[in-house]
Design an enzyme around this catalytic site. Sequence first.
Site, PDB file in Angstrom:
ATOM      1  N   THR A 158      -5.427  -7.097  10.556  1.00 31.21           N
ATOM      2  CA  THR A 158      -5.709  -5.824   9.869  1.00 31.21           C
ATOM      3  C   THR A 158      -5.225  -4.641  10.696  1.00 31.21           C
ATOM      4  O   THR A 158      -4.610  -3.707  10.192  1.00 31.21           O
ATOM      5  CB  THR A 158      -7.230  -5.685   9.623  1.00 31.21           C
ATOM      6  OG1 THR A 158      -7.660  -6.842   8.901  1.00 31.21           O
ATOM      7  CG2 THR A 158      -7.566  -4.436   8.828  1.00 31.21           C
ATOM      8  N   PHE A 160     -15.454   3.796   7.030  1.00 27.31           N
ATOM      9  CA  PHE A 160     -14.073   4.125   6.654  1.00 27.31           C
ATOM     10  C   PHE A 160     -13.852   4.164   5.142  1.00 27.31           C
ATOM     11  O   PHE A 160     -12.749   4.452   4.680  1.00 27.31           O
ATOM     12  CB  PHE A 160     -13.086   3.144   7.308  1.00 27.31           C
ATOM     13  CG  PHE A 160     -13.305   1.682   6.962  1.00 27.31           C
ATOM     14  CD1 PHE A 160     -12.840   1.149   5.769  1.00 27.31           C
ATOM     15  CD2 PHE A 160     -13.953   0.836   7.852  1.00 27.31           C
ATOM     16  CE1 PHE A 160     -13.025  -0.188   5.455  1.00 27.31           C
ATOM     17  CE2 PHE A 160     -14.152  -0.513   7.546  1.00 27.31           C
ATOM     18  CZ  PHE A 160     -13.685  -1.015   6.340  1.00 27.31           C
ATOM     19  N   LYS A 208       0.821  -1.214   0.000  1.00 27.88           N
ATOM     20  CA  LYS A 208       0.000   0.000   0.000  1.00 27.88           C
ATOM     21  C   LYS A 208       0.862   1.276   0.000  1.00 27.88           C
ATOM     22  O   LYS A 208       2.067   1.222   0.259  1.00 27.88           O
ATOM     23  CB  LYS A 208      -0.922  -0.043   1.222  1.00 27.88           C
ATOM     24  CG  LYS A 208      -1.918  -1.212   1.164  1.00 27.88           C
ATOM     25  CD  LYS A 208      -2.929  -1.131   2.292  1.00 27.88           C
ATOM     26  CE  LYS A 208      -3.934  -2.254   2.209  1.00 27.88           C
ATOM     27  NZ  LYS A 208      -4.987  -2.140   3.241  1.00 27.88           N
ATOM     28  N   HIS A 264      -2.115  -5.511   1.582  1.00 25.46           N
ATOM     29  CA  HIS A 264      -3.420  -6.177   1.468  1.00 25.46           C
ATOM     30  C   HIS A 264      -3.197  -7.649   1.156  1.00 25.46           C
ATOM     31  O   HIS A 264      -2.240  -7.991   0.470  1.00 25.46           O
ATOM     32  CB  HIS A 264      -4.222  -5.524   0.332  1.00 25.46           C
ATOM     33  CG  HIS A 264      -5.438  -6.285  -0.072  1.00 25.46           C
ATOM     34  ND1 HIS A 264      -6.623  -6.207   0.619  1.00 25.46           N
ATOM     35  CD2 HIS A 264      -5.668  -7.172  -1.089  1.00 25.46           C
ATOM     36  CE1 HIS A 264      -7.531  -6.985   0.041  1.00 25.46           C
ATOM     37  NE2 HIS A 264      -6.969  -7.578  -0.996  1.00 25.46           N
ATOM     38  N   ARG A 319      -2.231 -14.684   4.696  1.00 30.85           N
ATOM     39  CA  ARG A 319      -2.868 -13.876   5.745  1.00 30.85           C
ATOM     40  C   ARG A 319      -2.139 -14.052   7.085  1.00 30.85           C
ATOM     41  O   ARG A 319      -2.060 -13.134   7.887  1.00 30.85           O
ATOM     42  CB  ARG A 319      -4.366 -14.167   5.825  1.00 30.85           C
ATOM     43  CG  ARG A 319      -5.063 -13.478   4.646  1.00 30.85           C
ATOM     44  CD  ARG A 319      -6.520 -13.788   4.556  1.00 30.85           C
ATOM     45  NE  ARG A 319      -7.340 -13.110   5.545  1.00 30.85           N
ATOM     46  CZ  ARG A 319      -7.820 -11.874   5.422  1.00 30.85           C
ATOM     47  NH1 ARG A 319      -7.505 -11.148   4.361  1.00 30.85           N
ATOM     48  NH2 ARG A 319      -8.605 -11.364   6.340  1.00 30.85           N
ATOM     49  N   ARG A 366       2.693  -6.721   8.876  1.00 26.22           N
ATOM     50  CA  ARG A 366       2.032  -5.536   9.438  1.00 26.22           C
ATOM     51  C   ARG A 366       2.630  -5.121  10.779  1.00 26.22           C
ATOM     52  O   ARG A 366       2.709  -3.932  11.086  1.00 26.22           O
ATOM     53  CB  ARG A 366       0.524  -5.779   9.544  1.00 26.22           C
ATOM     54  CG  ARG A 366      -0.166  -5.653   8.186  1.00 26.22           C
ATOM     55  CD  ARG A 366      -1.589  -6.081   8.245  1.00 26.22           C
ATOM     56  NE  ARG A 366      -2.326  -5.781   7.014  1.00 26.22           N
ATOM     57  CZ  ARG A 366      -3.440  -6.408   6.669  1.00 26.22           C
ATOM     58  NH1 ARG A 366      -3.950  -7.353   7.444  1.00 26.22           N
ATOM     59  NH2 ARG A 366      -4.064  -6.085   5.550  1.00 26.22           N
ATOM     60  N   ASN A 389      -2.056   0.195   6.638  1.00 21.87           N
ATOM     61  CA  ASN A 389      -1.564  -1.056   7.226  1.00 21.87           C
ATOM     62  C   ASN A 389      -0.635  -1.835   6.301  1.00 21.87           C
ATOM     63  O   ASN A 389      -0.551  -3.062   6.368  1.00 21.87           O
ATOM     64  CB  ASN A 389      -2.727  -1.907   7.748  1.00 21.87           C
ATOM     65  CG  ASN A 389      -3.674  -2.357   6.659  1.00 21.87           C
ATOM     66  OD1 ASN A 389      -3.513  -1.998   5.499  1.00 21.87           O
ATOM     67  ND2 ASN A 389      -4.659  -3.157   7.023  1.00 21.87           N
TER      68      ASN A 389
HETATM   69  P1  CMP Z   1      -7.493  -4.475   3.710  1.00 19.26           P
HETATM   70  O1  CMP Z   1      -7.145  -5.824   4.225  1.00 19.26           O
HETATM   71  O2  CMP Z   1      -6.845  -4.021   2.467  1.00 19.26           O
HETATM   72  O3  CMP Z   1      -9.098  -4.383   3.526  1.00 19.26           O
HETATM   73  C1  CMP Z   1      -9.874  -3.252   3.818  1.00 19.26           C
HETATM   74  C2  CMP Z   1      -9.055  -2.108   4.295  1.00 19.26           C
HETATM   75  O4  CMP Z   1      -9.779  -1.056   4.901  1.00 19.26           O
HETATM   76  C3  CMP Z   1      -8.132  -2.579   5.405  1.00 19.26           C
HETATM   77  O5  CMP Z   1      -7.136  -3.404   4.858  1.00 19.26           O
HETATM   78  C4  CMP Z   1      -7.659  -1.253   5.981  1.00 19.26           C
HETATM   79  O6  CMP Z   1      -6.602  -0.677   5.220  1.00 19.26           O
HETATM   80  C5  CMP Z   1      -8.895  -0.362   5.791  1.00 19.26           C
HETATM   81  N1  CMP Z   1      -9.587  -0.039   7.041  1.00 19.26           N
HETATM   82  C6  CMP Z   1      -9.663   1.196   7.561  1.00 19.26           C
HETATM   83  N2  CMP Z   1     -10.380   1.192   8.681  1.00 19.26           N
HETATM   84  C7  CMP Z   1     -10.776  -0.085   8.895  1.00 19.26           C
HETATM   85  C8  CMP Z   1     -11.561  -0.726   9.894  1.00 19.26           C
HETATM   86  N3  CMP Z   1     -12.072  -0.048  10.930  1.00 19.26           N
HETATM   87  N4  CMP Z   1     -11.757  -2.056   9.797  1.00 19.26           N
HETATM   88  C9  CMP Z   1     -11.249  -2.746   8.741  1.00 19.26           C
HETATM   89  N5  CMP Z   1     -10.501  -2.186   7.751  1.00 19.26           N
HETATM   90  C10 CMP Z   1     -10.260  -0.873   7.828  1.00 19.26           C
END
Ligand code: CMP
Length: 139
Positions: free
Chosen positions: A93, A59, A11, A117, A87, A104, A114
């Site tokens: 996350t 978000f 990212k 992905h 994962r 991460r 983060n």
């Molecule tokens: P990703 O796994 O790419 O999938 C959704 C993305 O939304 C997550 O990583 C984060 O970068 C972003 N995100 C921001 N806020 C939240 C949240 N509260 N819960 C989950 N994902 C979030």
Amino acid sequence: MAGNKTFTMIKPDAVADGNTGAIIKMIEEAGFRIVAMKKTRLTEERAGQFYEVHKERGFYQDLVRYMSSGAIVPMILEKENAVADFRKLIGATNPANAEEGTIRKKFAKSIEANAIHGSDSDENAEIEGNFFFSRVEKF
Ligand code: CMP
């Protein structure tokens, strides 16, 4: 049977901080083979499409803005049990909950920024890989 491919993208925060190489090293050392890779940037419209499943979430707008704020490095990866194993390698996350030794834990700044992905299913790995790469770019 679990599939052998997953999709990932490094990212904007991690790319801007110069962590692309270190992250790719962790991915390859964990036994994943890079099937396709490029450096690119999403427009807000394309970022919105990629994360369309989250469009009702609070978000979403911030996520779309963030994901189109700089360069990203999408990749298709191959390994046995790819989705689940990847994962595990990236961690939770929210980096506050990510285990030691995960990507991460090492590189993510926040739940939004983060670092990386990882697809959550074989089906989404296929859809997400096709979002960035055409058949001729995969080998
Ligand atoms: P990703 O796994 O790419 O999938 C959704 C993305 O939304 C997550 O990583 C984060 O970068 C972003 N995100 C921001 N806020 C939240 C949240 N509260 N819960 C989950 N994902 C979030």
